[in-house]
Write a protein that holds these residues in place. Structure first.
Motif, PDB file in Angstrom:
ATOM      1  N   VAL A 188       0.816  -1.213   0.000  1.00 47.86           N
ATOM      2  CA  VAL A 188       0.000   0.000   0.000  1.00 47.86           C
ATOM      3  C   VAL A 188       0.852   1.266   0.000  1.00 47.86           C
ATOM      4  CG1 VAL A 188      -2.046  -1.066   1.052  1.00 47.86           C
ATOM      5  CG2 VAL A 188      -0.260  -0.076   2.526  1.00 47.86           C
ATOM      6  N   THR A 204       5.192   2.479  -0.553  1.00 49.21           N
ATOM      7  CA  THR A 204       6.577   2.049  -0.763  1.00 49.21           C
ATOM      8  C   THR A 204       7.437   3.260  -1.080  1.00 49.21           C
ATOM      9  OG1 THR A 204       8.006   0.510  -1.981  1.00 49.21           O
ATOM     10  CG2 THR A 204       6.314   1.621  -3.245  1.00 49.21           C
ATOM     11  N   ALA A 220      11.841   4.363  -2.052  1.00 47.22           N
ATOM     12  CA  ALA A 220      13.234   3.956  -2.227  1.00 47.22           C
ATOM     13  C   ALA A 220      14.106   5.181  -2.409  1.00 47.22           C
ATOM     14  CB  ALA A 220      13.379   3.034  -3.432  1.00 47.22           C
ATOM     15  N   PRO A 273       5.718  -2.551  -9.402  1.00 41.39           N
ATOM     16  CA  PRO A 273       6.799  -1.765 -10.043  1.00 41.39           C
ATOM     17  C   PRO A 273       6.372  -1.084 -11.344  1.00 41.39           C
ATOM     18  CG  PRO A 273       7.664  -3.846  -9.230  1.00 41.39           C
ATOM     19  CD  PRO A 273       6.157  -3.927  -9.108  1.00 41.39           C
ATOM     20  N   PHE A 289       5.612   2.627 -11.233  1.00 38.88           N
ATOM     21  CA  PHE A 289       6.755   3.543 -11.363  1.00 38.88           C
ATOM     22  C   PHE A 289       7.097   3.734 -12.843  1.00 38.88           C
ATOM     23  CE2 PHE A 289       6.977   2.117  -6.988  1.00 38.88           C
ATOM     24  CZ  PHE A 289       7.181   3.316  -6.321  1.00 38.88           C
ATOM     25  N   HIS A 290       6.890   2.680 -13.627  1.00 35.09           N
ATOM     26  CA  HIS A 290       7.046   2.821 -15.087  1.00 35.09           C
ATOM     27  C   HIS A 290       6.033   3.841 -15.614  1.00 35.09           C
ATOM     28  CE1 HIS A 290       7.679   1.509 -19.289  1.00 35.09           C
ATOM     29  NE2 HIS A 290       6.385   1.530 -19.398  1.00 35.09           N
ATOM     30  N   MET A 302       4.726   6.275 -13.944  1.00 39.68           N
ATOM     31  CA  MET A 302       5.165   7.586 -13.471  1.00 39.68           C
ATOM     32  C   MET A 302       6.284   8.117 -14.374  1.00 39.68           C
ATOM     33  SD  MET A 302       4.927   6.859  -9.309  1.00 39.68           S
ATOM     34  CE  MET A 302       6.175   8.073  -8.865  1.00 39.68           C
ATOM     35  N   ASP A 303       7.243   7.262 -14.674  1.00 40.59           N
ATOM     36  CA  ASP A 303       8.340   7.679 -15.542  1.00 40.59           C
ATOM     37  C   ASP A 303       7.811   8.085 -16.922  1.00 40.59           C
ATOM     38  OD1 ASP A 303      11.412   7.785 -15.737  1.00 40.59           O
ATOM     39  OD2 ASP A 303      10.871   6.695 -17.550  1.00 40.59           O
ATOM     40  N   ILE A 347      16.558   9.699 -10.849  1.00 46.96           N
ATOM     41  CA  ILE A 347      15.771   9.728  -9.618  1.00 46.96           C
ATOM     42  C   ILE A 347      16.664   9.345  -8.440  1.00 46.96           C
ATOM     43  CG2 ILE A 347      13.903   8.514  -8.370  1.00 46.96           C
ATOM     44  CD1 ILE A 347      13.750   8.643 -12.065  1.00 46.96           C
ATOM     45  N   VAL A 348      16.583  10.114  -7.363  1.00 47.01           N
ATOM     46  CA  VAL A 348      17.337   9.763  -6.165  1.00 47.01           C
ATOM     47  C   VAL A 348      16.428   9.308  -5.029  1.00 47.01           C
ATOM     48  CG1 VAL A 348      19.353  11.179  -6.702  1.00 47.01           C
ATOM     49  CG2 VAL A 348      17.442  12.185  -5.404  1.00 47.01           C
ATOM     50  N   ASP A 349      15.159   9.595  -5.149  1.00 44.68           N
ATOM     51  CA  ASP A 349      14.219   9.289  -4.072  1.00 44.68           C
ATOM     52  C   ASP A 349      12.830   9.193  -4.699  1.00 44.68           C
ATOM     53  OD1 ASP A 349      12.840   9.141  -1.637  1.00 44.68           O
ATOM     54  OD2 ASP A 349      13.987  10.770  -0.733  1.00 44.68           O
ATOM     55  N   THR A 350      12.076   8.194  -4.320  1.00 42.51           N
ATOM     56  CA  THR A 350      10.725   8.080  -4.877  1.00 42.51           C
ATOM     57  C   THR A 350       9.838   7.357  -3.892  1.00 42.51           C
ATOM     58  OG1 THR A 350       9.436   7.363  -6.806  1.00 42.51           O
ATOM     59  CG2 THR A 350      11.176   5.894  -6.097  1.00 42.51           C
ATOM     60  N   ASN A 351       8.555   7.632  -3.970  1.00 40.16           N
ATOM     61  CA  ASN A 351       7.618   6.865  -3.149  1.00 40.16           C
ATOM     62  C   ASN A 351       6.275   6.814  -3.845  1.00 40.16           C
ATOM     63  OD1 ASN A 351       6.936   9.738  -2.252  1.00 40.16           O
ATOM     64  ND2 ASN A 351       5.314   8.507  -1.314  1.00 40.16           N
ATOM     65  N   ALA A 352       5.465   5.886  -3.436  1.00 34.73           N
ATOM     66  CA  ALA A 352       4.103   5.789  -3.965  1.00 34.73           C
ATOM     67  C   ALA A 352       3.198   5.176  -2.919  1.00 34.73           C
ATOM     68  CB  ALA A 352       4.067   4.960  -5.237  1.00 34.73           C
ATOM     69  N   LYS A 353       1.959   5.634  -2.924  1.00 39.10           N
ATOM     70  CA  LYS A 353       0.885   5.022  -2.128  1.00 39.10           C
ATOM     71  C   LYS A 353      -0.098   4.441  -3.120  1.00 39.10           C
ATOM     72  CE  LYS A 353       1.026   8.389   1.648  1.00 39.10           C
ATOM     73  NZ  LYS A 353       1.964   7.629   2.498  1.00 39.10           N
ATOM     74  N   GLU A 387       8.657  11.750  -7.132  1.00 36.45           N
ATOM     75  CA  GLU A 387      10.040  11.442  -7.510  1.00 36.45           C
ATOM     76  C   GLU A 387      10.871  12.676  -7.214  1.00 36.45           C
ATOM     77  OE1 GLU A 387       9.556   8.883 -11.716  1.00 36.45           O
ATOM     78  OE2 GLU A 387       9.740  11.065 -11.740  1.00 36.45           O
TER      79      GLU A 387
END
Lengths: 140, 140, 140, 140
Positions: free
Chosen positions: B58, B60, B62, D23, D26-27, D29-30, D57-63, D106
């Motif tokens: 839910v 994440t 990095a 994952p 994130f694709h 998002m990119d 990207i050095v830092d990323t998150n998602a809910k 991101e």
């Protein structure tokens, strides 16, 4: 003696039918080719730096014989099936606990960087052919 | 003692900048989680058959600390950072020859199949928590 | 009149040589097949719910004629090349601004869910054949 | 006015639970970031050729707020949430028929090619900031 590359099939390799999403088998074939390259002392970076060459695929096929799913150990066996002048044919066999899963081929060309960023097919460097053949026979 | 999952980064994991395409790091995190599940005697199929449960993500994140490229051996260390009632937090560290590559977290919920094909969060099965904790400590 | 499926090639479709990672072309072929299914009023979920059937690939091949890279508009044309009793052959052509990029085939079988979770090939449902043929001809 | 990028979720985006393999978000998002770049007159190739820069990207998150599956139309809205000196923060919202599916961030850095093939963070080129801001506001 062909090279074996072992892959643990993971959750993310599978599709909504719960089996390996079929394009992933080509990824496993490509990874097995990289394993053979490595055994011969090469990788895609070295080929480019040392020879100015890439080995792109121009033709490929696969037959899917039985499904594979996550947690399966997929062994992919790679060998050079044929050497042409400017191209070579790779042969792959994938199995799971001895059960055939797929078989496939790739035709790869020896492509040299040309002015303007393009690539042109050219005779395969003898050193590449020798090293890959030796690795394929269990050498190195 | 957290679980290590080793990955050889391959050509197909990399993007046109020659480094790992960043969504792939989440794939490596998920694969490391599967390794921990396996060590605890589970996998996603068993969780569903035994408990009627899935453990979807839910939340994440990095941080990417240094790039990785094909032929790198990426070691991903996975451990449970926190147990909640209906969710748990996984912590990951990825490194290459001892050099930190990324660190990340996943919050996963315990979701039980509900009528109509949906899933509802529910208290984590004690047996799952016990087994995962033991695997995480080097048990099993 | 075959169905066209348009894809904007993105950064994440490309490999470290800056061109589409070749397994992704099979993803584009599969996506074009889904577009044809949709035009015929189906998708993989409906096929399973309505007929208890899946249409997995047993044989596939592709020829790569010119490279494609991110920001290219890749048009993939999909049509049924042949109807067998229990299988059918899909034909694909991919192009970029009218320049041929790849051509490929897939042999898909009509596989019915059997007891124990396995699938067995069976004669293609006439309704599926009729609807797909109509969609392929620009119908629906 | 943020940029929208529309994606038809396909079979191959989904995992064995029948929902988008996380994952892949994130694709998406990119890909939405690339759409914003395009609207600003850039892409990753132009950034590298024109400025010698990449924006890793050095830092990323998602809910993840609700699942998405194949045949869903996933609209991803991308906007610059913050401009730093050497980095900027992208904000993403994904939805399906108006239902929120995910939100993410991101942090991307402006990284200039340095001798030896490495990259060093540097102040963001004003021209990049101006063009991206204009595209973000519905300009160009």
């Amino acid at each position: 003696m062909p090279i074996d590359s072992e892959n643990l099939v993971v959750w993310g390799d599978c599709d909504a039918a719960g089996i390996v999403y079929y394009p992933r088998f080509f990824h496993f074939m490509d990874a097995a080719f990289q394993t053979l390259l490595r055994k011969a002392g090469f990788n895609n970076r070295i080929l480019f730096e040392q020879f100015g060459a890439r080995v792109p695929i121009v033709d490929t096929n696969a037959k899917f014989l039985s499904p594979a799913t996550f947690e399966d150990r997929l062994v992919v066996n790679a060998e050079v099936a044929h050497w042409g002048t400017k191209s070579f044919r790779m042969s792959y066999h994938g199995s799971r606990e001895g059960v055939p899963v797929f078989e496939g081929h790739e035709v790869r060309v020896w492509a040299m960087a040309a002015p303007g960023g393009s690539f042109k097919t050219a005779p395969i460097a003898p050193q590449f052919k020798t090293a890959l053949s030796a690795a394929d026979r269990g050498g190195k």
